[in-house]
Design a protein around this motif. Structure first.
Motif, PDB file in Angstrom:
ATOM      1  N   ALA A 103      30.968  41.322  41.627  1.00  0.00           N
ATOM      2  CA  ALA A 103      30.771  40.094  40.866  1.00  0.00           C
ATOM      3  C   ALA A 103      31.977  39.809  39.999  1.00  0.00           C
ATOM      4  O   ALA A 103      32.781  40.692  39.707  1.00  0.00           O
ATOM      5  N   ASP A 104      32.072  38.544  39.575  1.00  0.00           N
ATOM      6  CA  ASP A 104      33.142  38.152  38.662  1.00  0.00           C
ATOM      7  C   ASP A 104      33.021  38.893  37.333  1.00  0.00           C
ATOM      8  O   ASP A 104      31.927  39.312  36.929  1.00  0.00           O
ATOM      9  N   LEU A 105      34.150  39.022  36.648  1.00  0.00           N
ATOM     10  CA  LEU A 105      34.110  39.421  35.251  1.00  0.00           C
ATOM     11  C   LEU A 105      34.022  38.147  34.417  1.00  0.00           C
ATOM     12  O   LEU A 105      34.862  37.243  34.566  1.00  0.00           O
ATOM     13  N   PRO A 106      33.047  38.052  33.548  1.00  0.00           N
ATOM     14  CA  PRO A 106      32.896  36.817  32.767  1.00  0.00           C
ATOM     15  C   PRO A 106      34.024  36.643  31.759  1.00  0.00           C
ATOM     16  O   PRO A 106      34.515  37.617  31.188  1.00  0.00           O
ATOM     17  N   LEU A 107      34.425  35.401  31.564  1.00  0.00           N
ATOM     18  CA  LEU A 107      35.482  35.091  30.613  1.00  0.00           C
ATOM     19  C   LEU A 107      34.865  34.727  29.264  1.00  0.00           C
ATOM     20  O   LEU A 107      33.873  33.988  29.188  1.00  0.00           O
ATOM     21  N   ALA A 108      35.433  35.248  28.186  1.00  0.00           N
ATOM     22  CA  ALA A 108      34.930  34.979  26.839  1.00  0.00           C
ATOM     23  C   ALA A 108      35.097  33.502  26.508  1.00  0.00           C
ATOM     24  O   ALA A 108      36.075  32.859  26.900  1.00  0.00           O
ATOM     25  N   GLU A 109      34.129  32.975  25.763  1.00  0.00           N
ATOM     26  CA  GLU A 109      34.176  31.579  25.366  1.00  0.00           C
ATOM     27  C   GLU A 109      35.151  31.344  24.217  1.00  0.00           C
ATOM     28  O   GLU A 109      35.700  30.259  24.068  1.00  0.00           O
TER      29      GLU A 109
END
Length: 531
Positions: free
Chosen positions: A395-401
């Protein structure tokens, strides 16, 4: 004229005659015997020692051989008994001596130089004595320093001109001449080298030097011993550090575990191609196909022949984004030739870089993925790679907002030091097996073996954010070359930056590109209809 003046000895107003014998050979070598107005006898021992005494005085164990007595402004040398004297290589019984005459006292006696000390033949001071006198003047004189110094330097120059020997002066002139000639030759050599650097030959030499440097950093059989002995200890410390991190920060442990499978080890190589002919730059080989090297050990390169292609290898880190279809990394990883000085220099020769191999290895997956460049940012050090489609189970690594705050805990993940760290993690048995095999130890072969054995695993290190700007996130987590393109995670597992550079002079200043820049690049691809 007074009676006292009439009876005065005319010689009394003249300076006394002083002469010396400098003994150059025999037991008395280096010694000096002084002569004055009175007569002197010369005695020689069987061992070759010489003694000059008052005339008529005998010495036990020594044989008289000559006699000096004053004659005008010099001395006369007479042989005594059956002794034979040589003056300037001429045998004789008597000689009126002149300054500089060389005397041999019989068969056993030394060779000595006769010297007069008078106005025409002053005592010569040595260079250390002249310098010592100058320093003494500087220390003792009560004059101000700005007056002492010019006077001392002037006196030094005058003493060197007047009191040193002609041989010394000639030697100084010759030395200066040699220095001037060498300087001229050096200047011409520098001009020639600069001309060569503007030529294509030097550009090719720059490329071969870079390839030779790659060879030095590539893995060799002897390096595996160093890996087992040195990096093993470093990885043990790193593992202990990770265990402490996992123990103290459960959230950090979960972030590491969740991200590990989506972080890829990147390996590739590129070559140079002639834009006009399409031929690749290759190693020059002999009749047996063995690559040739210059006398300096650098590979010889050519656009002719069928030798192996001259490759430049590189490594880096990437992580999944874009719905599991893309990899994020640095621009300087995806386009490695842009920061390579030798490759940039080759552009003037009409050579263009060509990617030969570009692969990504994910943890616990034996087969690599073929990579290609999808997009590269022109403003920051970011690039996006195509992996050919989604990878099952990843899965993708989520990017911080939002950007992290200064002082926040972060985790740097990636493959610093490239294959060496993974070899150290693989264990002694695996490294020993590689040593026992006769396979090549190039980067591609070792990477494939590590993937097959399940030893592709990223390292993690903990640190804090030291500074934030729109262009960079500064952090102190441990990383080095090979970690470029790796994610910088917060404790919740979100990517806050992409590692891009280290500052060797200051280990607390590693740099990352803020995640917002990656978000912008991905949005640009999406708006362009790239899926």
């Amino acid at each position: 004229m007074t009676e006292r003046d009439a009876n005065a000895d005319p010689a009394a107003d003249e300076p006394p005659i002083v002469a010396a014998l400098h003994h150059l050979t025999g037991r008395s070598r280096g010694q000096v015997s002084w002569l004055s107005r009175e007569a002197h006898g010369v005695h020689v021992s069987d061992s070759g020692a010489i003694r000059v005494t008052a005339d008529g005085r005998s010495l036990p164990g020594m044989t008289p051989c000559a006699r000096f007595h004053q004659a005008g402004r010099s001395y006369v040398l007479d042989a005594v008994g059956e002794a034979v004297l040589w003056v300037n290589r001429v045998p004789l019984r008597e000689r009126h001596l002149h300054h500089g005459d060389m005397i041999e006292f019989g068969e056993q006696g030394p060779l000595s130089r006769f010297e007069l000390i008078d106005a025409q033949h002053p005592i010569r001071r040595t260079l250390p004595e002249i310098l010592s006198d100058m320093m003494a003047y500087l220390r003792v004189s009560r004059r101000p320093l700005h007056r002492r110094l010019p006077r001392a330097l002037g006196g030094l120059a005058l003493s060197l001109l007047k009191e040193t020997t002609i041989l010394f002066r000639v030697s100084v002139v010759l030395a200066l001449a040699v220095i001037i000639v060498l300087g001229i030759r050096q200047g011409r050599e520098i001009d020639r080298i600069e001309a060569d650097m503007r030529s294509g030959a030097t550009r090719l030499d720059a490329i071969s030097t870079a390839i030779a440097r790659d060879r030095e950093t590539a893995l060799r059989p002897g390096d595996l011993d160093a890996v087992r002995q040195e990096l093993g200890q470093a990885v043990q410390r790193q593992s202990a550090r990770i265990e402490t991190l996992e123990f103290r920060w459960k959230a950090g442990a979960e972030a590491i575990a969740g991200a590990r499978g989506s972080i890829a080890f990147l390996h590739g190589s590129f070559g140079l191609r002639d834009g006009a002919t399409g031929r690749m730059l290759r190693h020059a080989v002999d009749a047996t196909g063995r690559p040739l090297s210059s006398p300096l050990g650098r590979p010889l390169l050519t656009l002719e022949g069928d030798g192996p292609v001259a490759e430049r290898e590189f490594t880096g880190t990437g992580f999944l984004v874009g719905g599991g279809r893309l990899l994020a990394t640095n621009r300087h990883v995806a386009l490695p030739w842009e920061r390579d000085a030798a490759t940039v220099a080759s552009a003037g020769m009409g050579l263009e870089p060509v990617m030969l191999v570009f692969r990504g290895y994910f943890p616990d997956r034996p087969e690599p993925l073929e990579l290609s460049l999808r997009a590269a940012s022109d403003s920051v050090d970011l690039a996006v790679l195509d992996i050919g489609g989604p990878v099952d189970g990843l899965a993708d690594l989520p990017l911080a907002e939002a950007p992290p705050r200064i002082g926040a805990e972060i985790i740097a993940m990636g493959y610093p030091t490239g294959l060496r760290a993974m070899l150290a993690q693989s264990g002694d048995a695996f490294v020993a097996a590689l040593q026992a095999e006769a396979q090549s130890l190039d980067l591609e072969g070792v990477a494939a073996r590590l993937a097959e054995a399940g030893h592709i695993r990223p390292l993690a290190s903990r640190g804090i954010v030291g500074q934030i700007s729109p262009e960079a996130v500064v952090f102190d987590a441990e990383t080095t070359h090979g970690g470029s393109g790796g994610p910088l995670l917060d404790l919740s597992g979100h990517v806050v930056a992409i590692q891009s550079a280290i500052v060797p002079e200051f280990g607390g200043s590693n740099l990352g590109v803020p995640a917002v820049e990656l978000r912008r690049l991905l949005d640009t691809l999406e708006s362009a209809g790239v899926h």
